[in-house]
Write an enzyme that holds these catalytic residues in place. Structure first.
Site, mmCIF file in Angstrom:
data_model
loop_
_atom_site.group_PDB
_atom_site.id
_atom_site.type_symbol
_atom_site.label_atom_id
_atom_site.label_comp_id
_atom_site.label_asym_id
_atom_site.label_seq_id
_atom_site.Cartn_x
_atom_site.Cartn_y
_atom_site.Cartn_z
ATOM 1 N N THR A 29 0.837 -1.199 0.000
ATOM 2 C CA THR A 29 0.000 0.000 0.000
ATOM 3 C C THR A 29 0.874 1.251 0.000
ATOM 4 O O THR A 29 0.620 2.203 -0.741
ATOM 5 C CB THR A 29 -0.915 -0.020 1.238
ATOM 6 O OG1 THR A 29 -1.725 -1.192 1.155
ATOM 7 C CG2 THR A 29 -1.816 1.190 1.292
ATOM 8 N N SER B 22 8.953 -7.302 -4.813
ATOM 9 C CA SER B 22 9.233 -8.713 -5.024
ATOM 10 C C SER B 22 7.937 -9.504 -4.902
ATOM 11 O O SER B 22 7.367 -9.602 -3.817
ATOM 12 C CB SER B 22 10.252 -9.187 -3.981
ATOM 13 O OG SER B 22 10.191 -10.573 -3.871
ATOM 14 N N ILE C 115 8.158 -12.131 -2.226
ATOM 15 C CA ILE C 115 7.954 -11.750 -0.818
ATOM 16 C C ILE C 115 6.489 -11.382 -0.574
ATOM 17 O O ILE C 115 5.894 -11.760 0.423
ATOM 18 C CB ILE C 115 8.875 -10.565 -0.436
ATOM 19 C CG1 ILE C 115 10.338 -10.982 -0.516
ATOM 20 C CG2 ILE C 115 8.545 -10.044 0.965
ATOM 21 C CD1 ILE C 115 11.332 -9.861 -0.252
ATOM 22 N N GLU D 209 -7.179 -2.517 5.959
ATOM 23 C CA GLU D 209 -8.340 -2.430 5.070
ATOM 24 C C GLU D 209 -9.345 -1.394 5.527
ATOM 25 O O GLU D 209 -10.395 -1.253 4.914
ATOM 26 C CB GLU D 209 -8.984 -3.808 4.993
ATOM 27 C CG GLU D 209 -7.922 -4.886 4.747
ATOM 28 C CD GLU D 209 -8.442 -6.146 4.104
ATOM 29 O OE1 GLU D 209 -9.386 -6.715 4.671
ATOM 30 O OE2 GLU D 209 -7.917 -6.538 3.059
ATOM 31 N N LYS E 60 -17.494 3.567 5.329
ATOM 32 C CA LYS E 60 -17.260 3.431 6.779
ATOM 33 C C LYS E 60 -17.634 4.750 7.451
ATOM 34 O O LYS E 60 -17.127 5.809 7.094
ATOM 35 C CB LYS E 60 -15.779 3.109 7.007
ATOM 36 C CG LYS E 60 -15.366 3.157 8.453
ATOM 37 C CD LYS E 60 -13.890 2.815 8.627
ATOM 38 C CE LYS E 60 -13.462 3.058 10.061
ATOM 39 N NZ LYS E 60 -12.029 2.884 10.259
ATOM 40 N N LEU F 64 4.871 0.687 6.920
ATOM 41 C CA LEU F 64 5.359 -0.111 8.045
ATOM 42 C C LEU F 64 6.865 0.078 8.243
ATOM 43 O O LEU F 64 7.380 -0.154 9.333
ATOM 44 C CB LEU F 64 5.027 -1.586 7.820
ATOM 45 C CG LEU F 64 3.515 -1.874 7.662
ATOM 46 C CD1 LEU F 64 3.275 -3.325 7.266
ATOM 47 C CD2 LEU F 64 2.764 -1.549 8.954
ATOM 48 N N THR G 78 -5.166 4.204 11.402
ATOM 49 C CA THR G 78 -4.364 5.398 11.114
ATOM 50 C C THR G 78 -3.146 5.156 10.216
ATOM 51 O O THR G 78 -2.521 6.116 9.784
ATOM 52 C CB THR G 78 -3.882 6.021 12.442
ATOM 53 O OG1 THR G 78 -3.441 4.973 13.304
ATOM 54 C CG2 THR G 78 -4.990 6.793 13.103
ATOM 55 N N ILE H 194 -2.705 3.888 7.097
ATOM 56 C CA ILE H 194 -2.801 4.350 5.703
ATOM 57 C C ILE H 194 -2.826 5.873 5.692
ATOM 58 O O ILE H 194 -2.235 6.513 4.822
ATOM 59 C CB ILE H 194 -4.028 3.715 5.004
ATOM 60 C CG1 ILE H 194 -3.797 2.205 4.877
ATOM 61 C CG2 ILE H 194 -4.285 4.355 3.638
ATOM 62 C CD1 ILE H 194 -4.990 1.408 4.406
HETATM 63 C C1 LIG Z 1 -2.512 -6.555 11.814
HETATM 64 C C2 LIG Z 1 -2.525 -5.277 11.036
HETATM 65 C C3 LIG Z 1 -3.730 -4.653 10.726
HETATM 66 C C4 LIG Z 1 -3.738 -3.428 10.034
HETATM 67 N N1 LIG Z 1 -4.921 -2.794 9.798
HETATM 68 C C5 LIG Z 1 -4.903 -1.548 9.252
HETATM 69 C C6 LIG Z 1 -6.096 -0.825 9.033
HETATM 70 O O1 LIG Z 1 -7.191 -1.303 9.279
HETATM 71 N N2 LIG Z 1 -6.002 0.424 8.536
HETATM 72 C C7 LIG Z 1 -4.805 0.984 8.210
HETATM 73 O O2 LIG Z 1 -4.766 2.139 7.795
HETATM 74 N N3 LIG Z 1 -3.667 0.275 8.341
HETATM 75 C C8 LIG Z 1 -3.684 -0.951 8.859
HETATM 76 N N4 LIG Z 1 -2.532 -1.640 9.000
HETATM 77 C C9 LIG Z 1 -1.296 -1.084 8.454
HETATM 78 C C10 LIG Z 1 -1.277 -1.357 6.939
HETATM 79 O O3 LIG Z 1 -1.378 -2.733 6.715
HETATM 80 C C11 LIG Z 1 0.008 -0.834 6.334
HETATM 81 O O4 LIG Z 1 0.215 0.500 6.704
HETATM 82 C C12 LIG Z 1 -0.072 -0.898 4.831
HETATM 83 O O5 LIG Z 1 -0.471 -2.150 4.386
HETATM 84 C C13 LIG Z 1 1.241 -0.535 4.235
HETATM 85 O O6 LIG Z 1 2.134 -1.596 4.259
HETATM 86 P P1 LIG Z 1 3.523 -1.404 3.551
HETATM 87 O O7 LIG Z 1 3.286 -1.067 2.122
HETATM 88 O O8 LIG Z 1 4.317 -0.470 4.353
HETATM 89 O O9 LIG Z 1 4.205 -2.834 3.701
HETATM 90 P P2 LIG Z 1 3.962 -4.218 2.933
HETATM 91 O O10 LIG Z 1 2.580 -4.436 2.515
HETATM 92 O O11 LIG Z 1 4.596 -5.262 3.813
HETATM 93 O O12 LIG Z 1 4.819 -4.089 1.615
HETATM 94 C C14 LIG Z 1 6.207 -4.231 1.618
HETATM 95 C C15 LIG Z 1 6.689 -4.311 0.177
HETATM 96 O O13 LIG Z 1 8.090 -4.370 0.173
HETATM 97 C C16 LIG Z 1 8.494 -5.405 -0.672
HETATM 98 N N5 LIG Z 1 9.782 -5.897 -0.223
HETATM 99 C C17 LIG Z 1 10.187 -6.186 1.031
HETATM 100 N N6 LIG Z 1 11.459 -6.634 1.036
HETATM 101 C C18 LIG Z 1 11.861 -6.604 -0.249
HETATM 102 C C19 LIG Z 1 13.067 -6.960 -0.913
HETATM 103 N N7 LIG Z 1 14.120 -7.450 -0.258
HETATM 104 N N8 LIG Z 1 13.119 -6.821 -2.246
HETATM 105 C C20 LIG Z 1 12.077 -6.338 -2.965
HETATM 106 N N9 LIG Z 1 10.904 -5.993 -2.377
HETATM 107 C C21 LIG Z 1 10.817 -6.143 -1.054
HETATM 108 C C22 LIG Z 1 7.387 -6.439 -0.579
HETATM 109 O O14 LIG Z 1 7.405 -7.320 -1.667
HETATM 110 C C23 LIG Z 1 6.185 -5.517 -0.583
HETATM 111 O O15 LIG Z 1 5.876 -5.160 -1.907
HETATM 112 C C24 LIG Z 1 -2.515 -2.865 9.640
HETATM 113 C C25 LIG Z 1 -1.317 -3.534 9.890
HETATM 114 C C26 LIG Z 1 -1.304 -4.725 10.591
HETATM 115 C C27 LIG Z 1 -0.003 -5.413 10.858
#
Ligand SMILES: Cc1cc2nc3c(=O)[nH]c(=O)nc-3n(C[C@H](O)[C@H](O)[C@H](O)COP(=O)(O)OP(=O)(O)OC[C@H]3O[C@@H](n4cnc5c(N)ncnc54)[C@H](O)[C@@H]3O)c2cc1C
Length: 501
Positions: free
Chosen positions: A16, A40, A43, A50, A79, A332, A343, A345
């Site tokens: 996201t 990736s 991964i 959501e 929502k 994250l 919060t 997103i």
């Molecule tokens: C239990 C839980 C519930 C949640 N519920 C909510 C919610 O209701 N509302 C909300 O706003 N947020 C929520 N969140 C937070 C939300 O999920 C994240 O903020 C959001 O999904 C963003 O994730 P991200 O893109 O930072 O990480 P990720 O989705 O983990 O993406 C990481 C990316 O990095 C890539 N990557 C990692 N290492 C490598 C590598 N070595 N080489 C190439 N690519 C790599 C992966 O392939 C992936 O594409 C929740 C989180 C958790 C843990």
């Protein structure tokens, strides 16, 4: 930071965070930059996240996203708030509804008039929330004002499927010229001064850039593994550190609100989408074992699970700097606050907006970076305090997890807010505090905090006029909510989800 003009932005990670950043930067700064996103598929993404808050409308506007189309592609629903069940005490529930509660009168916030009425005579605080009444009756329409009144309409956010959202934004961003590379990043290559020069891929390729955005999730591949930025751990205030997540089938039309139900050592979410319901149990592993937490989740679902539950581990807190050298981290990778108030997103979205405002120039960017980090730290802390409030003010005496939350020493900033409300019924928020008066009011009141007095100016309105004012407001809200269509019917008419391909 390297003193050259930023021409090339490299985004590491395509969850996201990565795709929101790619879409927004391409839309706003597109022609000036080349943007590459490396993800990736091996991964994958975290696949949760959501539920959102209404400010997501700002992001949608920024990237020029059509709301109905976005909901069709992501199986999204509307929502209107979050219901907190069993948080104050078992059997008790309240809602943090979006939008206003009542209407201020003569410069005095509404709730002082409500509080001044003798017990029970002014109904419930939530009778004055259009969002709450609509949500509990399963109704929704895009209505910005209650017709023929000065009262605001509904304030809405969305629930959507996280995997579909990332895929949808990925198509949008690539359509605007973002280059996608599907490969594993092995590490970062640095200039002699410590700035990142390029990302080294496992297949041997190097991807060079001027500015890097770390969206690699909890790994923090650039911000932590390469730059060793450090992490501020907040688990002393927010001790939950794990979650089981599982989807279930829908049991009826989706409700237009999230539900968060307190459990013995944590809480359980329910997020209704068009094609399924997302569920999860956030818990404190020092108080409950993984197996028991999984059982608790499975025993409290509205329908049978559609998949095996997935375990996610986290540590609440934030990176010490969210912009370090020529790396900005988002999502994250930047830190984690549990999803109680949806919060994360939002934090991604404001990071993107802030980066665009403070976009690095050729030359020294020290002051920009400092401002970015100052604002990001304050934002995280405001939200942290609001989330801690839900845990700390509880009446679940005799339950070890909840006793510990009630007895913990909370941050001074939070203690002051609670005491001020107790003493004066006053709620004061900084302009950049995400949660403003009506949010704090609903959670303080909902968790059982009762002020000792109200604002003296309330007495300027006679008891009879006060009672009439409150009765009229309740009536207008109930009447307007009764005229709204059912949430499911509204979706079917405007944004029914596309059939899976
Ligand atoms: C239990 C839980 C519930 C949640 N519920 C909510 C919610 O209701 N509302 C909300 O706003 N947020 C929520 N969140 C937070 C939300 O999920 C994240 O903020 C959001 O999904 C963003 O994730 P991200 O893109 O930072 O990480 P990720 O989705 O983990 O993406 C990481 C990316 O990095 C890539 N990557 C990692 N290492 C490598 C590598 N070595 N080489 C190439 N690519 C790599 C992966 O392939 C992936 O594409 C929740 C989180 C958790 C843990």
């Amino acid at each position: 930071m390297h003193r050259q003009e930023v021409r090339s932005v490299v985004i590491a990670g395509g969850g996201t965070a990565g795709w929101m950043a790619a879409t927004a930067i391409a839309r706003v700064l597109g022609p000036r930059l080349t943007i590459t996103l490396i993800e990736s598929s091996e991964i994958g993404i975290v696949g949760v996240g959501e539920a959102t808050i209404p400010a997501i409308a700002n992001f949608n506007r920024m990237v020029k996203l059509d709301e109905d189309e976005f909901l069709r592609h992501t199986q999204g629903t509307f929502k209107l708030g979050i219901e907190f069940a069993d948080w104050k005490s078992r059997g008790h529930a309240y809602m943090h509804a979006f939008g206003p509660v009542g209407r201020d009168l003569a410069y005095v916030p509404f709730h002082h008039y409500f509080l001044r009425e003798p017990d029970g005579q002014a109904g419930s605080l939530w009778d004055y929330s259009f969002n709450h009444v609509a949500a509990k009756n399963g109704r929704f329409a895009r209505i910005e004002k209650i017709p023929e009144t000065p009262l605001a309409g509904l304030a809405w956010a969305f629930h959507f499927d996280a995997s579909l959202y990332a895929a949808y934004l990925s198509r949008l961003a690539q359509g605007m010229g973002v280059r996608r590379v599907d490969a594993k990043i092995a590490g970062a290559l640095q200039h002699p001064d410590g700035d990142v020069r390029a990302l080294k891929l496992e297949d041997g390729r190097e991807v060079e850039g001027d500015l890097f955005i770390d969206c690699t999730g909890f790994r923090g591949l650039l911000i932590e593994q390469a730059l060793k930025t450090g992490y501020e751990d907040w688990s002393r205030w927010l001790p939950c550190d794990r979650a089981w997540a599982v989807p279930t089938a829908n049991t009826g039309p989706p409700q237009p609100y999230t539900r968060a139900t307190a459990r013995d050592a944590g809480w359980q979410w329910r997020i209704p989408l068009q094609h399924r319901t997302g569920n999860g149990h956030v818990y404190c592993s020092a108080q409950v074992g993984d197996e028991q937490a999984r059982e608790t989740l499975l025993a409290n679902l509205d329908a049978p699970a559609l998949a095996d539950p997935r375990l996610i581990r986290f540590t609440t807190g934030r990176r010490k700097q969210l912009w370090n050298r020529n790396v900005v981290c988002m999502g994250l990778a930047s830190g984690f606050l549990e999803p109680l108030e949806s919060t994360s997103i939002h934090l991604i979205q404001v990071s993107i907006q802030r980066l665009i405002l403070l976009f690095p120039n050729a030359g020294d960017n020290e002051e920009r970076r400092r401002e970015y980090n100052r604002a990001a730290a304050a934002e995280y802390e405001y939200i942290r305090d609001f989330i801690v409030l839900h845990y700390h003010v509880n009446e679940r005496a005799g339950e070890p997890f909840w006793d510990a939350c009630r007895n913990m020493a909370v941050p001074d900033s939070l203690r002051h807010r609670i005491e001020l409300f107790r003493e004066t019924a006053g709620i004061f928020c900084a302009a950049d505090d995400l949660f403003q008066l009506t949010s704090w009011l609903q959670v303080l009141w909902g968790q059982g905090v009762r002020p000792r007095g109200t604002h003296p100016f309330v007495e300027a309105v006679s008891p009879r006029d006060r009672a009439t004012y409150l009765r009229d407001l309740r009536h207008l809200v109930a009447q307007a909510a009764g005229k709204l269509p059912a949430h499911g019917d509204f979706i079917a008419k405007h944004c029914r989800g596309l059939a899976p391909k």
